[in-house]
Design a protein around this motif. Structure first.
Motif, PDB file in Angstrom:
ATOM      1  N   SER A 112     -24.718  98.057  26.758  1.00  7.83           N
ATOM      2  CA  SER A 112     -25.650  97.789  27.756  1.00  7.83           C
ATOM      3  C   SER A 112     -26.870  97.136  27.350  1.00  7.83           C
ATOM      4  O   SER A 112     -28.002  96.958  28.062  1.00  7.83           O
ATOM      5  N   THR A 113     -26.859  96.498  26.154  1.00  8.89           N
ATOM      6  CA  THR A 113     -28.069  95.849  25.537  1.00  8.89           C
ATOM      7  C   THR A 113     -27.755  94.375  25.255  1.00  8.89           C
ATOM      8  O   THR A 113     -26.545  93.893  25.415  1.00  8.89           O
ATOM      9  N   LEU A 114     -28.813  93.731  25.287  1.00  4.70           N
ATOM     10  CA  LEU A 114     -28.691  92.169  25.183  1.00  4.70           C
ATOM     11  C   LEU A 114     -29.722  91.714  24.025  1.00  4.70           C
ATOM     12  O   LEU A 114     -30.527  92.187  23.727  1.00  4.70           O
ATOM     13  N   GLN A 115     -29.274  90.677  23.320  1.00  6.53           N
ATOM     14  CA  GLN A 115     -30.216  90.039  22.254  1.00  6.53           C
ATOM     15  C   GLN A 115     -30.039  88.336  22.392  1.00  6.53           C
ATOM     16  O   GLN A 115     -28.808  87.870  21.933  1.00  6.53           O
ATOM     17  N   TYR A 116     -30.909  88.011  22.993  1.00  2.00           N
ATOM     18  CA  TYR A 116     -30.856  86.429  23.271  1.00  2.00           C
ATOM     19  C   TYR A 116     -29.829  86.001  24.252  1.00  2.00           C
ATOM     20  O   TYR A 116     -29.168  85.128  23.717  1.00  2.00           O
ATOM     21  N   PRO A 117     -29.690  86.599  25.298  1.00  2.00           N
ATOM     22  CA  PRO A 117     -28.672  86.005  26.114  1.00  2.00           C
ATOM     23  C   PRO A 117     -28.874  84.720  26.595  1.00  2.00           C
ATOM     24  O   PRO A 117     -30.097  84.080  26.847  1.00  2.00           O
ATOM     25  N   SER A 118     -27.781  84.005  26.880  1.00  2.75           N
ATOM     26  CA  SER A 118     -27.881  82.408  27.136  1.00  2.75           C
ATOM     27  C   SER A 118     -26.856  82.272  28.454  1.00  2.75           C
ATOM     28  O   SER A 118     -27.341  82.337  29.705  1.00  2.75           O
ATOM     29  N   GLY A 119     -25.906  81.514  28.012  1.00  2.69           N
ATOM     30  CA  GLY A 119     -24.893  80.893  29.021  1.00  2.69           C
ATOM     31  C   GLY A 119     -24.428  82.077  30.054  1.00  2.69           C
ATOM     32  O   GLY A 119     -24.189  83.336  29.706  1.00  2.69           O
ATOM     33  N   ILE A 120     -24.199  81.770  31.310  1.00  2.00           N
ATOM     34  CA  ILE A 120     -23.586  82.722  32.151  1.00  2.00           C
ATOM     35  C   ILE A 120     -22.591  81.973  33.224  1.00  2.00           C
ATOM     36  O   ILE A 120     -22.598  80.881  33.318  1.00  2.00           O
ATOM     37  N   TRP A 121     -21.775  82.796  33.584  1.00  2.00           N
ATOM     38  CA  TRP A 121     -20.560  82.404  34.570  1.00  2.00           C
ATOM     39  C   TRP A 121     -20.388  83.590  35.393  1.00  2.00           C
ATOM     40  O   TRP A 121     -20.001  84.842  34.820  1.00  2.00           O
ATOM     41  N   SER A 122     -20.111  83.328  36.732  1.00  2.00           N
ATOM     42  CA  SER A 122     -19.515  84.231  37.571  1.00  2.00           C
ATOM     43  C   SER A 122     -18.999  83.771  38.783  1.00  2.00           C
ATOM     44  O   SER A 122     -19.437  82.529  39.153  1.00  2.00           O
ATOM     45  N   ASP A 123     -18.156  84.461  39.500  1.00  2.00           N
ATOM     46  CA  ASP A 123     -17.501  83.697  40.562  1.00  2.00           C
ATOM     47  C   ASP A 123     -18.044  84.834  41.945  1.00  2.00           C
ATOM     48  O   ASP A 123     -17.300  84.640  43.005  1.00  2.00           O
ATOM     49  N   GLY A 124     -18.941  85.733  41.513  1.00  2.00           N
ATOM     50  CA  GLY A 124     -19.555  86.599  42.468  1.00  2.00           C
ATOM     51  C   GLY A 124     -18.810  88.003  42.271  1.00  2.00           C
ATOM     52  O   GLY A 124     -19.072  88.890  42.899  1.00  2.00           O
ATOM     53  N   LYS A 125     -17.727  88.029  41.792  1.00  2.00           N
ATOM     54  CA  LYS A 125     -16.772  89.372  41.354  1.00  2.00           C
ATOM     55  C   LYS A 125     -17.006  89.763  39.946  1.00  2.00           C
ATOM     56  O   LYS A 125     -17.190  90.752  39.708  1.00  2.00           O
ATOM     57  N   ILE A 126     -16.500  88.839  39.378  1.00  2.00           N
ATOM     58  CA  ILE A 126     -16.830  89.060  37.455  1.00  2.00           C
ATOM     59  C   ILE A 126     -18.111  88.314  37.175  1.00  2.00           C
ATOM     60  O   ILE A 126     -18.281  87.376  37.633  1.00  2.00           O
ATOM     61  N   LEU A 127     -18.504  89.048  35.918  1.00  2.00           N
ATOM     62  CA  LEU A 127     -19.817  88.379  35.409  1.00  2.00           C
ATOM     63  C   LEU A 127     -19.650  88.225  33.934  1.00  2.00           C
ATOM     64  O   LEU A 127     -19.006  89.289  33.087  1.00  2.00           O
ATOM     65  N   ILE A 128     -19.800  87.245  33.283  1.00  2.00           N
ATOM     66  CA  ILE A 128     -19.688  86.816  31.911  1.00  2.00           C
ATOM     67  C   ILE A 128     -21.032  86.274  31.263  1.00  2.00           C
ATOM     68  O   ILE A 128     -21.430  85.452  31.816  1.00  2.00           O
ATOM     69  N   ILE A 129     -21.301  86.832  30.323  1.00  2.00           N
ATOM     70  CA  ILE A 129     -22.686  86.581  29.792  1.00  2.00           C
ATOM     71  C   ILE A 129     -22.717  86.188  28.306  1.00  2.00           C
ATOM     72  O   ILE A 129     -21.951  87.129  27.468  1.00  2.00           O
ATOM     73  N   ALA A 130     -22.989  85.106  27.747  1.00  2.00           N
ATOM     74  CA  ALA A 130     -23.049  84.900  26.403  1.00  2.00           C
ATOM     75  C   ALA A 130     -24.369  85.597  25.690  1.00  2.00           C
ATOM     76  O   ALA A 130     -25.293  85.152  25.799  1.00  2.00           O
ATOM     77  N   ASP A 131     -23.811  86.594  25.050  1.00  2.00           N
ATOM     78  CA  ASP A 131     -25.027  87.292  24.204  1.00  2.00           C
ATOM     79  C   ASP A 131     -25.180  87.013  22.813  1.00  2.00           C
ATOM     80  O   ASP A 131     -24.453  87.502  22.039  1.00  2.00           O
ATOM     81  N   ALA A 132     -25.793  85.701  22.815  1.00  2.00           N
ATOM     82  CA  ALA A 132     -25.714  85.010  21.561  1.00  2.00           C
ATOM     83  C   ALA A 132     -26.003  85.526  20.095  1.00  2.00           C
ATOM     84  O   ALA A 132     -25.343  85.327  19.238  1.00  2.00           O
ATOM     85  N   TRP A 133     -27.082  86.375  20.164  1.00  2.00           N
ATOM     86  CA  TRP A 133     -27.754  86.834  18.914  1.00  2.00           C
ATOM     87  C   TRP A 133     -26.917  87.951  18.515  1.00  2.00           C
ATOM     88  O   TRP A 133     -27.219  88.618  17.286  1.00  2.00           O
ATOM     89  N   ASN A 134     -26.209  88.656  19.323  1.00  2.00           N
ATOM     90  CA  ASN A 134     -25.391  89.789  19.075  1.00  2.00           C
ATOM     91  C   ASN A 134     -23.872  89.204  18.726  1.00  2.00           C
ATOM     92  O   ASN A 134     -23.117  89.897  18.520  1.00  2.00           O
ATOM     93  N   HIS A 135     -23.801  87.820  18.764  1.00  2.00           N
ATOM     94  CA  HIS A 135     -22.417  87.318  18.415  1.00  2.00           C
ATOM     95  C   HIS A 135     -21.186  87.917  19.051  1.00  2.00           C
ATOM     96  O   HIS A 135     -20.242  88.255  18.610  1.00  2.00           O
ATOM     97  N   ARG A 136     -21.478  87.778  20.498  1.00  2.00           N
ATOM     98  CA  ARG A 136     -20.687  88.400  21.336  1.00  2.00           C
ATOM     99  C   ARG A 136     -20.780  87.569  22.748  1.00  2.00           C
ATOM    100  O   ARG A 136     -21.531  87.233  23.030  1.00  2.00           O
ATOM    101  N   VAL A 137     -19.602  87.906  23.659  1.00  2.00           N
ATOM    102  CA  VAL A 137     -19.761  87.534  25.058  1.00  2.00           C
ATOM    103  C   VAL A 137     -19.357  88.902  25.715  1.00  2.00           C
ATOM    104  O   VAL A 137     -18.420  89.556  25.325  1.00  2.00           O
ATOM    105  N   LEU A 138     -19.880  89.316  26.637  1.00  2.00           N
ATOM    106  CA  LEU A 138     -19.909  90.393  27.415  1.00  2.00           C
ATOM    107  C   LEU A 138     -19.365  90.108  28.752  1.00  2.00           C
ATOM    108  O   LEU A 138     -19.695  89.151  29.338  1.00  2.00           O
ATOM    109  N   ILE A 139     -18.275  90.884  29.276  1.00  2.00           N
ATOM    110  CA  ILE A 139     -17.796  90.869  30.559  1.00  2.00           C
ATOM    111  C   ILE A 139     -17.734  92.188  31.334  1.00  2.00           C
ATOM    112  O   ILE A 139     -17.408  93.234  30.794  1.00  2.00           O
ATOM    113  N   TRP A 140     -18.216  91.888  32.778  1.00  2.00           N
ATOM    114  CA  TRP A 140     -18.244  92.844  33.938  1.00  2.00           C
ATOM    115  C   TRP A 140     -16.885  92.595  34.599  1.00  2.00           C
ATOM    116  O   TRP A 140     -17.220  91.483  35.267  1.00  2.00           O
TER     117      TRP A 140
END
Length: 394
Positions: A111-139
């Motif tokens: 549930s945490t973020l560190q320097y989130p940047s790029g985002i993509w969503s189609d209104g159903k799925i959400l994807i966020i580049a959690d840059a400084w945690n060196h990961r991408v999160l998916i809902w």
């Protein structure tokens, strides 16, 4: 919105009486060309704790999603705000509206973020580049609660890990590791991640639903463990876009250029077909080593976005958006219009920006379109702008 920039008689709530007759550079005609922008709405986030250097923006349907990067959180509005300040419907990365700490001041979690940047969503799925945690999160389902946990993580074996390439600095990249991922893009089935620090783009045939998934292919490297790079490769890939025709654009920040492939499938094995901003693959000059920008030069470009038959390019270091009505077919083609300055040879450091931030852009990092609207993260001015584009560029 309350703060609406009128085309013919611009005045903002911050203007002085002597300022009221000055035109907005958003609407000035460019050397006889009609202005690109019909109207502009400015949004600054929640009044109690407004944006701080937002670096990511995405709009789908009526939703507005903003990476409030400087405060380690992502804000979601289910309907685009109607006022200059408006509280979000959902906060991700923090559990309280006013909290701003890296990873919510705690250990890294789902549930945490560190320097989130790029985002993509189609209104159903959400994807966020959690840059400084060196990961991408998916809902897997669009989040509806503050601090809602992500369902899957790419780049790390679990939600508690956040080291570069999983094992730390100096480690060789692998098919399932990341190093400063800043950009994400999907068509709802496939997923591309700009693994910026590893100087590559990872490709997944399907959006992963399990942690630490391995990519299927890589752009910019011979294999997943390769760390070398050549000038033909994306040197610092920050964002990636694909249009309905299959054209691929990778914004290559460090070489001040955007790479275009006519067919996105070719990017796995071939160098780009066209360069925006440079004459050839060995050229890497800021504004092509010129003192001032031009219609065909770039400075610290961070994003691009296909629109209609053309492409919009966020020329971040020159504080402007360039418009190419057709996707370029030759290197260093000239843009035909712009937003942010009345002429092509002005950057944010020149005298004609002295009238203040209400009449200019300041380091626009992220752009997207929704219908005939261009939504822009005006990062240096700590705000989001929604432009209604004029019909002539449709």
């Amino acid at each position: 919105m309350n703060l609406n920039i009128d085309i013919d008689n611009f005045s903002s709530p911050y203007s002085t009486p002597s300022d009221e007759k000055k035109e907005s550079t958003f609407h000035l005609s460019l050397e006889g060309l009609p202005p690109m922008v019909k109207t502009s709405d400015v949004f600054r986030g929640d009044k109690g704790n407004p944006f701080l250097a937002p670096r990511g923006v995405w709009s789908v349907g009526e939703k507005l999603i903003v990476s409030d990067t400087g405060q380690n959180r992502v804000f979601v509005w289910n309907n685009f705000p109607e006022t200059e300040f408006e509280a979000p419907d959902v906060i991700l990365g923090q559990t309280e509206l006013l909290d701003t700490g890296r990873n919510a001041g705690k250990e890294t979690s789902a549930s945490t973020l560190q320097y989130p940047s790029g985002i993509w969503s189609d209104g159903k799925i959400l994807i966020i580049a959690d840059a400084w945690n060196h990961r991408v999160l998916i809902w897997n389902e669009f989040p509806t609660n503050h601090g809602q946990e992500a369902d899957a993580v790419i780049g790390q074996p679990d939600f508690e890990s956040n080291l570069t390439n999983h094992k730390g600095l100096g480690q060789i990249p692998e098919a399932n590791t990341l190093n400063w991922p800043y950009g994400v893009f999907s068509d709802g089935k496939q997923l591309w991640i700009c693994d910026t620090g590893n100087r590559r783009v990872l490709y997944f045939e399907q959006i992963p639903h399990t942690n630490f998934a391995c990519a299927d292919k890589v752009i910019g490297k011979l294999d997943f463990n390769d760390r070398d790079y050549e000038n033909n490769d994306p040197i610092w890939p920050y964002s990636l876009r694909i249009n309905e025709k299959g054209n691929l654009a990778i914004t290559d920040t460090q070489f001040y250029r955007t790479l275009i492939w006519n067919n996105h499938q070719d990017a796995f094995t071939e160098k780009a077909d066209v360069l925006i901003g440079q004459n050839d693959f060995d050229a890497c000059g800021q504004n092509q080593y010129a003192l001032f920008p031009s219609p065909c030069s770039l400075s610290w470009t961070y994003d691009s976005f296909f629109y209609k038959d053309g492409i919009l390019v966020a020329d971040t270091g020159n504080s402007r958006i360039l418009w190419f009505p057709k996707v370029p077919t030759a290197n260093a083609e000239m843009a035909e219009n712009l937003i942010g300055h009345p002429r092509f040879n002005i950057s944010s450091e020149n005298s004609e920006t002295r009238f203040g931030t209400d009449r200019q852009l300041y380091w626009p990092f992220s752009i997207c379109t929704n219908g005939n609207k261009l939504i822009l993260a005006d990062t240096g001015n700590h705000r989001i702008i929604r432009f209604e584009l004029n019909d002539f560029i449709a």
